[in-house]
Design a protein around this motif. Structure first.
Motif, PDB file in Angstrom:
ATOM      1  N   UNK A 218     -10.580   2.280  -2.186  1.00  0.00           N
ATOM      2  CA  UNK A 218      -9.502   1.745  -3.026  1.00  0.00           C
ATOM      3  C   UNK A 218      -9.487   0.235  -2.805  1.00  0.00           C
ATOM      4  N   UNK A 219     -10.182  -0.532  -3.635  1.00  0.00           N
ATOM      5  CA  UNK A 219     -10.262  -1.984  -3.425  1.00  0.00           C
ATOM      6  C   UNK A 219      -8.886  -2.648  -3.475  1.00  0.00           C
ATOM      7  N   UNK A 220      -8.688  -3.638  -2.609  1.00  0.00           N
ATOM      8  CA  UNK A 220      -7.470  -4.468  -2.585  1.00  0.00           C
ATOM      9  C   UNK A 220      -6.205  -3.632  -2.429  1.00  0.00           C
ATOM     10  N   UNK A 221      -6.266  -2.605  -1.582  1.00  0.00           N
ATOM     11  CA  UNK A 221      -5.124  -1.701  -1.437  1.00  0.00           C
ATOM     12  C   UNK A 221      -5.124  -1.125  -0.032  1.00  0.00           C
ATOM     13  N   UNK A 222      -3.936  -1.128   0.605  1.00  0.00           N
ATOM     14  CA  UNK A 222      -3.758  -0.520   1.919  1.00  0.00           C
ATOM     15  C   UNK A 222      -2.842   0.687   1.777  1.00  0.00           C
ATOM     16  N   UNK A 223      -3.370   1.874   2.039  1.00  0.00           N
ATOM     17  CA  UNK A 223      -2.613   3.113   1.874  1.00  0.00           C
ATOM     18  C   UNK A 223      -1.708   3.342   3.078  1.00  0.00           C
ATOM     19  N   UNK A 224      -0.439   3.715   2.820  1.00  0.00           N
ATOM     20  CA  UNK A 224       0.500   3.959   3.917  1.00  0.00           C
ATOM     21  C   UNK A 224       1.142   5.343   3.856  1.00  0.00           C
ATOM     22  N   UNK A 225       1.104   6.004   2.705  1.00  0.00           N
ATOM     23  CA  UNK A 225       1.712   7.330   2.593  1.00  0.00           C
ATOM     24  C   UNK A 225       1.051   8.081   1.448  1.00  0.00           C
ATOM     25  N   UNK A 226       1.184   9.406   1.444  1.00  0.00           N
ATOM     26  CA  UNK A 226       0.544  10.202   0.399  1.00  0.00           C
ATOM     27  C   UNK A 226       1.318  11.495   0.182  1.00  0.00           C
ATOM     28  N   UNK A 227       1.119  12.078  -0.995  1.00  0.00           N
ATOM     29  CA  UNK A 227       1.729  13.368  -1.324  1.00  0.00           C
ATOM     30  C   UNK A 227       0.886  14.031  -2.402  1.00  0.00           C
ATOM     31  N   UNK A 228       0.833  15.359  -2.369  1.00  0.00           N
ATOM     32  CA  UNK A 228       0.070  16.132  -3.341  1.00  0.00           C
ATOM     33  C   UNK A 228       1.023  16.853  -4.280  1.00  0.00           C
ATOM     34  N   UNK A 229       0.717  16.806  -5.572  1.00  0.00           N
ATOM     35  CA  UNK A 229       1.393  17.642  -6.557  1.00  0.00           C
ATOM     36  C   UNK A 229       0.452  18.802  -6.852  1.00  0.00           C
ATOM     37  N   UNK A 230       0.749  19.954  -6.251  1.00  0.00           N
ATOM     38  CA  UNK A 230      -0.141  21.103  -6.337  1.00  0.00           C
ATOM     39  C   UNK A 230      -0.315  21.566  -7.779  1.00  0.00           C
ATOM     40  N   UNK A 231       0.781  21.614  -8.523  1.00  0.00           N
ATOM     41  CA  UNK A 231       0.741  22.114  -9.898  1.00  0.00           C
ATOM     42  C   UNK A 231      -0.112  21.226 -10.794  1.00  0.00           C
ATOM     43  N   UNK A 232       0.042  19.912 -10.650  1.00  0.00           N
ATOM     44  CA  UNK A 232      -0.675  18.963 -11.503  1.00  0.00           C
ATOM     45  C   UNK A 232      -2.065  18.620 -10.976  1.00  0.00           C
ATOM     46  N   UNK A 233      -2.400  19.155  -9.791  1.00  0.00           N
ATOM     47  CA  UNK A 233      -3.683  18.832  -9.157  1.00  0.00           C
ATOM     48  C   UNK A 233      -3.849  17.315  -9.048  1.00  0.00           C
ATOM     49  N   UNK A 234      -2.800  16.683  -8.501  1.00  0.00           N
ATOM     50  CA  UNK A 234      -2.782  15.227  -8.376  1.00  0.00           C
ATOM     51  C   UNK A 234      -2.467  14.823  -6.943  1.00  0.00           C
ATOM     52  N   UNK A 235      -3.049  13.704  -6.534  1.00  0.00           N
ATOM     53  CA  UNK A 235      -2.761  13.084  -5.248  1.00  0.00           C
ATOM     54  C   UNK A 235      -2.125  11.730  -5.520  1.00  0.00           C
ATOM     55  N   UNK A 278       7.189  11.923  -2.847  1.00  0.00           N
ATOM     56  CA  UNK A 278       7.189  13.364  -3.095  1.00  0.00           C
ATOM     57  C   UNK A 278       7.005  13.558  -4.592  1.00  0.00           C
ATOM     58  N   UNK A 279       6.327  14.640  -4.973  1.00  0.00           N
ATOM     59  CA  UNK A 279       6.098  14.887  -6.391  1.00  0.00           C
ATOM     60  C   UNK A 279       6.146  16.372  -6.679  1.00  0.00           C
ATOM     61  N   UNK A 280       6.841  16.713  -7.762  1.00  0.00           N
ATOM     62  CA  UNK A 280       6.918  18.094  -8.222  1.00  0.00           C
ATOM     63  C   UNK A 280       7.093  18.072  -9.731  1.00  0.00           C
ATOM     64  N   UNK A 281       6.410  18.988 -10.410  1.00  0.00           N
ATOM     65  CA  UNK A 281       6.493  18.995 -11.864  1.00  0.00           C
ATOM     66  C   UNK A 281       6.007  17.679 -12.434  1.00  0.00           C
ATOM     67  N   UNK A 282       6.829  17.052 -13.282  1.00  0.00           N
ATOM     68  CA  UNK A 282       6.452  15.787 -13.914  1.00  0.00           C
ATOM     69  C   UNK A 282       7.070  14.568 -13.236  1.00  0.00           C
ATOM     70  N   UNK A 283       7.703  14.764 -12.084  1.00  0.00           N
ATOM     71  CA  UNK A 283       8.447  13.682 -11.444  1.00  0.00           C
ATOM     72  C   UNK A 283       7.759  13.232 -10.155  1.00  0.00           C
ATOM     73  N   UNK A 284       7.719  11.918  -9.954  1.00  0.00           N
ATOM     74  CA  UNK A 284       7.272  11.323  -8.694  1.00  0.00           C
ATOM     75  C   UNK A 284       8.461  10.570  -8.106  1.00  0.00           C
ATOM     76  N   UNK A 285       8.925  11.008  -6.959  1.00  0.00           N
ATOM     77  CA  UNK A 285      10.040  10.369  -6.259  1.00  0.00           C
ATOM     78  C   UNK A 285       9.480   9.527  -5.124  1.00  0.00           C
ATOM     79  N   UNK A 286      10.011   8.311  -4.965  1.00  0.00           N
ATOM     80  CA  UNK A 286       9.536   7.463  -3.876  1.00  0.00           C
ATOM     81  C   UNK A 286      10.712   6.762  -3.207  1.00  0.00           C
ATOM     82  N   UNK A 287      10.516   6.423  -1.933  1.00  0.00           N
ATOM     83  CA  UNK A 287      11.535   5.736  -1.137  1.00  0.00           C
ATOM     84  C   UNK A 287      10.984   4.374  -0.732  1.00  0.00           C
ATOM     85  N   UNK A 288      11.826   3.345  -0.880  1.00  0.00           N
ATOM     86  CA  UNK A 288      11.469   1.979  -0.508  1.00  0.00           C
ATOM     87  C   UNK A 288      12.354   1.527   0.648  1.00  0.00           C
ATOM     88  N   UNK A 289      11.793   0.722   1.536  1.00  0.00           N
ATOM     89  CA  UNK A 289      12.567   0.119   2.614  1.00  0.00           C
ATOM     90  C   UNK A 289      12.401  -1.391   2.508  1.00  0.00           C
TER      91      UNK A 289
END
Length: 335
Positions: A218-235, A278-289
């Protein structure tokens, strides 16, 4: 007489919840961790989005970083340098979510470990502990994931995955936002589970059988968290764009789970850092600090359809070569 749980004793101890987990096998079960009071509580998620307290457990290590994971009767708490703790909880109608008073394992540190800042249960007896390893050096990466068999007594390490060029403590926010996060995808192919690790780099690996990782560029990007949406087959991978310094969420399709392909990039507004997704269905929820504290938001990805995944099949058995019958031998007969 109905056995009603009284939360009043714990309310006097709890200041705020720092981490939450949902049991994917029982999606209406929510677990929440308060690091300051060293308390974890379980709740039933009602249809009107309210919570009903079920039970709590006390007194386990949580410093300096911690996390929780729950799956089908097992609750795991990563206690930082104090070691990990596990509890059992009820999964039947009469005791659903009720946490046992006594821990199964308490404050366990396995050999070659400095601490466990986070945890993910792959199965009720297999834990993926984000780990600060004691043998880290210029040649051996210090941070990675330790796979631990919780069914053994004492628990034992099965294998581990190290992260090359780890973020180490960059972007760490105590007590429960350490930038070494695992997520799991259960593929539709029999016997194939893939685990993704976000820690600067993004890697994929088989959590059960191997200690080999595949880095996902992933060029120019530092990954810090991840979640899988099983239904949508998405990361979904949250992290920091190194060119702008802003947080983004990258969406990967899992047609080839070990080598996911990036689909979309969503830039997140504000000056804070994304700490959880977190992700479920068509929604992606995220938390910012950020400077103004913790906030959450969401976005929709309704236009995306789940990719078709073709499972590998066994090669057909070879066709047997034709055989030439040998001469027929007639047995003598008795007149």
């Amino acid at each position: 007489e109905e056995n009603v749980f009284d939360l009043s004793f714990f309310q006097d101890r709890i200041t705020a919840f720092d981490d939450v987990a949902i049991d994917s096998a029982n999606p209406n079960l929510v677990f929440a961790l308060d690091a300051q009071s060293q308390t974890v509580c379980s709740f039933l998620l009602n249809g009107d989005a309210t919570l009903t307290a079920v039970g709590c457990a006390l007194d386990f290590a949580v410093n300096p970083f911690c996390g929780i994971s729950a799956l089908n009767g097992t609750l795991a708490i990563s206690g930082g340098t104090g070691g990990f703790t596990t509890f059992k909880y009820g999964t039947n109608v009469g005791n659903l979510g009720r946490i046992d008073n006594e821990a199964v394992q308490r404050n366990v540190i396995l050999p070659n470990v400095i601490g466990y800042p986070d945890v993910l249960l792959v199965t009720p007896t297999l834990a993926a502990f984000s780990t600060d390893f004691a043998d880290g050096s210029n040649e051996v990466p210090r941070f990675g994931t330790m796979m631990v068999d919780l069914s053994d007594e004492p628990p034992r390490e099965l294998h581990n995955f190290r992260v090359v060029d780890s973020l180490r403590f960059q972007f760490a926010l105590a007590p429960s936002n350490f930038p070494l996060v695992n997520s799991v995808y259960e593929t539709p192919c029999a016997g194939q589970t893939v685990m993704y690790t976000a820690n600067g780099a993004l890697t994929s690996q088989d959590p059960f059988t191997s200690d080999t990782t595949t880095e996902i560029p992933i060029p120019s990007f530092l990954a810090v968290t991840s979640a899988v949406n099983q239904e949508k087959k998405s990361l979904f991978v949250g992290g920091v764009n190194t060119a702008t310094g802003n947080s983004e969420i990258r969406d990967f399709t899992l047609t080839d789970p070990l080598n996911p392909m990036i689909s979309t990039i969503t830039a997140l507004a504000g000056t804070g850092r994304v700490v959880s997704i977190a992700s479920s269905g068509d929604i992606v929820l995220y938390i910012m600090d950020g400077p103004d504290g913790t906030s959450y938001d969401f976005f929709s990805h309704t236009g995306q359809t789940a990719p078709v995944q073709v499972c590998p099949t066994q090669a057909p058995a070879p066709t047997p070569l034709p055989t030439t019958p040998g001469p027929t031998t007639l047995l003598p007969t008795t007149p």
